[in-house]
Motif scaffolding. Structure first.
Motif, PDB file in Angstrom:
ATOM      1  N   MET A 145       0.834  -1.186   0.000  1.00 57.81           N
ATOM      2  CA  MET A 145       0.000   0.000   0.000  1.00 57.81           C
ATOM      3  C   MET A 145       0.876   1.245   0.000  1.00 57.81           C
ATOM      4  O   MET A 145       1.935   1.273   0.601  1.00 57.81           O
ATOM      5  N   ALA A 146       0.445   2.268  -0.664  1.00 63.84           N
ATOM      6  CA  ALA A 146       1.208   3.511  -0.796  1.00 63.84           C
ATOM      7  C   ALA A 146       1.395   4.194   0.554  1.00 63.84           C
ATOM      8  O   ALA A 146       0.474   4.265   1.356  1.00 63.84           O
ATOM      9  N   ARG A 147       2.609   4.672   0.781  1.00 62.66           N
ATOM     10  CA  ARG A 147       2.899   5.475   1.969  1.00 62.66           C
ATOM     11  C   ARG A 147       2.815   6.943   1.571  1.00 62.66           C
ATOM     12  O   ARG A 147       3.188   7.320   0.461  1.00 62.66           O
ATOM     13  N   VAL A 148       2.379   7.790   2.492  1.00 61.50           N
ATOM     14  CA  VAL A 148       2.304   9.232   2.280  1.00 61.50           C
ATOM     15  C   VAL A 148       3.560   9.839   2.876  1.00 61.50           C
ATOM     16  O   VAL A 148       3.799   9.736   4.085  1.00 61.50           O
ATOM     17  N   CYS A 149       4.378  10.456   2.008  1.00 62.79           N
ATOM     18  CA  CYS A 149       5.683  10.967   2.408  1.00 62.79           C
ATOM     19  C   CYS A 149       5.785  12.458   2.111  1.00 62.79           C
ATOM     20  O   CYS A 149       5.727  12.863   0.951  1.00 62.79           O
ATOM     21  N   VAL A 150       5.948  13.261   3.160  1.00 65.18           N
ATOM     22  CA  VAL A 150       6.224  14.679   2.965  1.00 65.18           C
ATOM     23  C   VAL A 150       7.682  14.780   2.565  1.00 65.18           C
ATOM     24  O   VAL A 150       8.560  14.308   3.287  1.00 65.18           O
ATOM     25  N   GLY A 151       7.956  15.347   1.396  1.00 68.65           N
ATOM     26  CA  GLY A 151       9.325  15.445   0.908  1.00 68.65           C
ATOM     27  C   GLY A 151       9.665  16.869   0.520  1.00 68.65           C
ATOM     28  O   GLY A 151       9.050  17.419  -0.384  1.00 68.65           O
ATOM     29  N   MET A 152      10.618  17.459   1.226  1.00 65.34           N
ATOM     30  CA  MET A 152      10.957  18.858   0.969  1.00 65.34           C
ATOM     31  C   MET A 152      12.450  19.108   1.172  1.00 65.34           C
ATOM     32  O   MET A 152      13.093  18.438   1.971  1.00 65.34           O
ATOM     33  N   VAL A 153      12.945  20.103   0.460  1.00 66.50           N
ATOM     34  CA  VAL A 153      14.279  20.640   0.718  1.00 66.50           C
ATOM     35  C   VAL A 153      14.070  21.861   1.606  1.00 66.50           C
ATOM     36  O   VAL A 153      13.272  22.742   1.276  1.00 66.50           O
ATOM     37  N   VAL A 154      14.760  21.899   2.741  1.00 66.25           N
ATOM     38  CA  VAL A 154      14.625  23.021   3.672  1.00 66.25           C
ATOM     39  C   VAL A 154      16.000  23.601   3.978  1.00 66.25           C
ATOM     40  O   VAL A 154      17.011  22.900   3.932  1.00 66.25           O
ATOM     41  N   SER A 155      16.007  24.884   4.301  1.00 67.04           N
ATOM     42  CA  SER A 155      17.243  25.501   4.779  1.00 67.04           C
ATOM     43  C   SER A 155      17.505  24.978   6.186  1.00 67.04           C
ATOM     44  O   SER A 155      16.603  24.430   6.840  1.00 67.04           O
TER      45      SER A 155
END
Length: 181
Positions: free
Chosen positions: A1-11
């Motif tokens: 089942m698909a996982r929900v992943c917050v993916g971001m580049v942050v300073s």
């Protein structure tokens, strides 16, 4: 089942854009290595907010050169009059029924791959709703001082995390956390 992943580049000080709403300085150091590319290939769909989608001055460009050639689900109150260009892999669905609907549709499209979430507001909504499985945070080697914070507006929320992996590139560090429910 698909996982929900917050993916971001942050300073390093937690901003996902500078004071002018620009991302260029953050992504200047983002050079994915083989491990990061492998993780990106596990993306089956993307959920983003309308502000993130609008950052591309030309919405048709997503079909031509967006890094994720997968179905996009854009959370919005007002879909554009002109539907953007699509291709065999990348489709764009404007979701007006709320964040839960966007995630359900994205999971169905992603099948066994991950749903990547992009954008501060959408990420904050999902964290508050308890719908995030993982955080994928790439830390850019700079301090911006101001801009849009990824983890703003979460005053009454406490989230426990478990480190899954750390991937280092020549310029930055990417940390993956499991969100403990």
């Amino acid at each position: 089942m698909a996982r929900v992943c917050v993916g971001m580049v942050v300073s390093l000080d937690g901003f996902i854009s500078d004071r002018n709403g620009e991302l260029g300085k953050l992504y200047a150091s983002f050079k994915p290595n083989a491990k990061i590319k492998e993780m990106m290939e596990q993306t089956g769909a993307v959920v983003m907010g309308s502000n993130t989608f609008a950052m591309s001055k030309n919405p048709d460009a997503y079909a031509d050169n967006y890094e994720f050639q997968v179905p996009l689900f854009v959370l919005t109150h007002h879909p554009p009059a002109k539907h953007p260009k699509e291709n065999d892999n990348l489709t764009v669905t404007f979701v007006t029924e709320g964040i839960e609907s966007a995630v359900q549709q994205a999971k169905a499209a992603a099948k066994d791959k991950n749903v990547v979430v992009l954008g501060a507001n959408v990420s904050q909504q999902l964290l508050k709703a308890g719908m995030v499985d993982e955080l994928q945070i790439a830390i850019a080697p700079l301090l911006l001082g101001s801009g849009i914070r990824l983890f703003a507006h979460l005053e009454d929320l406490e989230v426990q995390l478990e480190k899954l992996r750390v991937i280092e590139t020549a310029e930055q560090v990417e940390v993956w956390y499991k969100v403990l429910k």
